[in-house]
Design a protein around this motif. Sequence first.
Motif, PDB file in Angstrom:
ATOM      1  N   ASP A  34      10.622  64.408   1.053  1.00 54.78           N
ATOM      2  CA  ASP A  34      11.505  64.511  -0.119  1.00 54.78           C
ATOM      3  C   ASP A  34      10.697  64.645  -1.407  1.00 54.78           C
ATOM      4  N   ARG A  35       9.645  63.875  -1.503  1.00 65.24           N
ATOM      5  CA  ARG A  35       8.794  63.925  -2.698  1.00 65.24           C
ATOM      6  C   ARG A  35       8.132  65.292  -2.831  1.00 65.24           C
ATOM      7  N   LEU A  36       7.636  65.829  -1.715  1.00 61.98           N
ATOM      8  CA  LEU A  36       7.021  67.155  -1.729  1.00 61.98           C
ATOM      9  C   LEU A  36       8.033  68.222  -2.142  1.00 61.98           C
ATOM     10  N   ALA A  37       9.245  68.130  -1.600  1.00 60.54           N
ATOM     11  CA  ALA A  37      10.294  69.100  -1.926  1.00 60.54           C
ATOM     12  C   ALA A  37      10.636  69.020  -3.420  1.00 60.54           C
ATOM     13  N   GLU A  38      10.727  67.818  -3.932  1.00 60.97           N
ATOM     14  CA  GLU A  38      11.064  67.628  -5.348  1.00 60.97           C
ATOM     15  C   GLU A  38       9.953  68.137  -6.267  1.00 60.97           C
ATOM     16  N   LEU A  39       8.709  67.755  -5.965  1.00 58.45           N
ATOM     17  CA  LEU A  39       7.587  68.165  -6.805  1.00 58.45           C
ATOM     18  C   LEU A  39       7.387  69.674  -6.805  1.00 58.45           C
ATOM     19  N   SER A  40       7.518  70.281  -5.634  1.00 57.25           N
ATOM     20  CA  SER A  40       7.241  71.713  -5.491  1.00 57.25           C
ATOM     21  C   SER A  40       8.455  72.587  -5.782  1.00 57.25           C
ATOM     22  N   ASN A  41       9.618  71.952  -5.877  1.00 56.88           N
ATOM     23  CA  ASN A  41      10.870  72.697  -6.023  1.00 56.88           C
ATOM     24  C   ASN A  41      11.046  73.667  -4.849  1.00 56.88           C
ATOM     25  N   ASN A  42      10.622  73.201  -3.664  1.00 58.28           N
ATOM     26  CA  ASN A  42      10.662  74.013  -2.449  1.00 58.28           C
ATOM     27  C   ASN A  42      11.170  73.112  -1.325  1.00 58.28           C
ATOM     28  N   SER A  43      12.375  73.383  -0.883  1.00 57.58           N
ATOM     29  CA  SER A  43      12.999  72.507   0.122  1.00 57.58           C
ATOM     30  C   SER A  43      12.648  72.884   1.559  1.00 57.58           C
ATOM     31  N   SER A  44      11.661  73.749   1.744  1.00 60.25           N
ATOM     32  CA  SER A  44      11.329  74.169   3.113  1.00 60.25           C
ATOM     33  C   SER A  44      10.523  73.136   3.883  1.00 60.25           C
ATOM     34  N   VAL A  45      10.051  72.090   3.235  1.00 60.61           N
ATOM     35  CA  VAL A  45       9.292  71.044   3.926  1.00 60.61           C
ATOM     36  C   VAL A  45      10.261  69.965   4.413  1.00 60.61           C
ATOM     37  N   SER A  46       9.986  69.452   5.602  1.00 59.08           N
ATOM     38  CA  SER A  46      10.854  68.445   6.197  1.00 59.08           C
ATOM     39  C   SER A  46      10.011  67.314   6.779  1.00 59.08           C
ATOM     40  N   ARG A  47      10.685  66.262   7.199  1.00 55.37           N
ATOM     41  CA  ARG A  47       9.995  65.165   7.861  1.00 55.37           C
ATOM     42  C   ARG A  47       9.301  65.656   9.111  1.00 55.37           C
ATOM     43  N   ASP A  48       9.923  66.614   9.805  1.00 49.87           N
ATOM     44  CA  ASP A  48       9.303  67.159  11.017  1.00 49.87           C
ATOM     45  C   ASP A  48       7.966  67.822  10.711  1.00 49.87           C
ATOM     46  N   GLU A  49       7.891  68.532   9.597  1.00 50.75           N
ATOM     47  CA  GLU A  49       6.628  69.176   9.221  1.00 50.75           C
ATOM     48  C   GLU A  49       5.581  68.129   8.859  1.00 50.75           C
ATOM     49  N   VAL A  50       5.968  67.105   8.129  1.00 51.25           N
ATOM     50  CA  VAL A  50       5.043  66.013   7.802  1.00 51.25           C
ATOM     51  C   VAL A  50       4.536  65.366   9.095  1.00 51.25           C
ATOM     52  N   ALA A  51       5.433  65.159  10.051  1.00 52.06           N
ATOM     53  CA  ALA A  51       5.042  64.562  11.335  1.00 52.06           C
ATOM     54  C   ALA A  51       4.053  65.462  12.076  1.00 52.06           C
ATOM     55  N   ARG A  52       4.280  66.771  12.045  1.00 50.85           N
ATOM     56  CA  ARG A  52       3.338  67.702  12.701  1.00 50.85           C
ATOM     57  C   ARG A  52       1.960  67.610  12.061  1.00 50.85           C
ATOM     58  N   TRP A  53       1.923  67.532  10.739  1.00 51.80           N
ATOM     59  CA  TRP A  53       0.642  67.394  10.040  1.00 51.80           C
ATOM     60  C   TRP A  53      -0.046  66.099  10.446  1.00 51.80           C
ATOM     61  N   GLU A  54       0.712  65.022  10.514  1.00 53.16           N
ATOM     62  CA  GLU A  54       0.119  63.712  10.836  1.00 53.16           C
ATOM     63  C   GLU A  54      -0.285  63.585  12.300  1.00 53.16           C
ATOM     64  N   ARG A  55       0.297  64.367  13.163  1.00 52.17           N
ATOM     65  CA  ARG A  55      -0.107  64.361  14.573  1.00 52.17           C
ATOM     66  C   ARG A  55      -1.237  65.343  14.853  1.00 52.17           C
ATOM     67  N   GLY A  56      -1.611  66.120  13.858  1.00 45.89           N
ATOM     68  CA  GLY A  56      -2.677  67.099  14.032  1.00 45.89           C
ATOM     69  C   GLY A  56      -2.220  68.358  14.743  1.00 45.89           C
ATOM     70  N   LYS A  57      -0.911  68.554  14.842  1.00 48.11           N
ATOM     71  CA  LYS A  57      -0.378  69.755  15.489  1.00 48.11           C
ATOM     72  C   LYS A  57      -0.483  70.959  14.564  1.00 48.11           C
ATOM     73  N   ARG A  58      -0.406  70.713  13.269  1.00 53.12           N
ATOM     74  CA  ARG A  58      -0.530  71.759  12.261  1.00 53.12           C
ATOM     75  C   ARG A  58      -1.374  71.212  11.127  1.00 53.12           C
ATOM     76  N   VAL A  59      -1.943  72.119  10.359  1.00 55.33           N
ATOM     77  CA  VAL A  59      -2.742  71.752   9.193  1.00 55.33           C
ATOM     78  C   VAL A  59      -2.028  72.294   7.962  1.00 55.33           C
ATOM     79  N   PRO A  60      -1.772  71.442   6.974  1.00 55.82           N
ATOM     80  CA  PRO A  60      -1.112  71.952   5.768  1.00 55.82           C
ATOM     81  C   PRO A  60      -1.983  72.999   5.077  1.00 55.82           C
TER      82      PRO A  60
END
Length: 93
Positions: A34-60
Amino acid sequence: MLRRSVPEGAGEPIWDLMRRVRKLRGLTQYQLADRLAELSNNSSVSRDEVARWERGKRVPGPYWRQWLSVALDVPSEQLLEAVRCGRTRRASR
């Protein structure tokens, strides 16, 4: 399969850094998204994407790293080094 060790002083991978700092700041994955979406004015980021980054499945990518730097109050160079460390570890798996 043998794992190569990461040299001393190589830092921590992006997924560990993000999780550690997020928790240190008292944020859930939902709140960080939510903070990322608000700061960037881009709602394409979700908790699922944050989870993928934290699991090392994807790199931001660079776009999200700049906003992660602001959202987590972490220098952008530290995030870039953590990305490099993570890529090194992933390549050695």
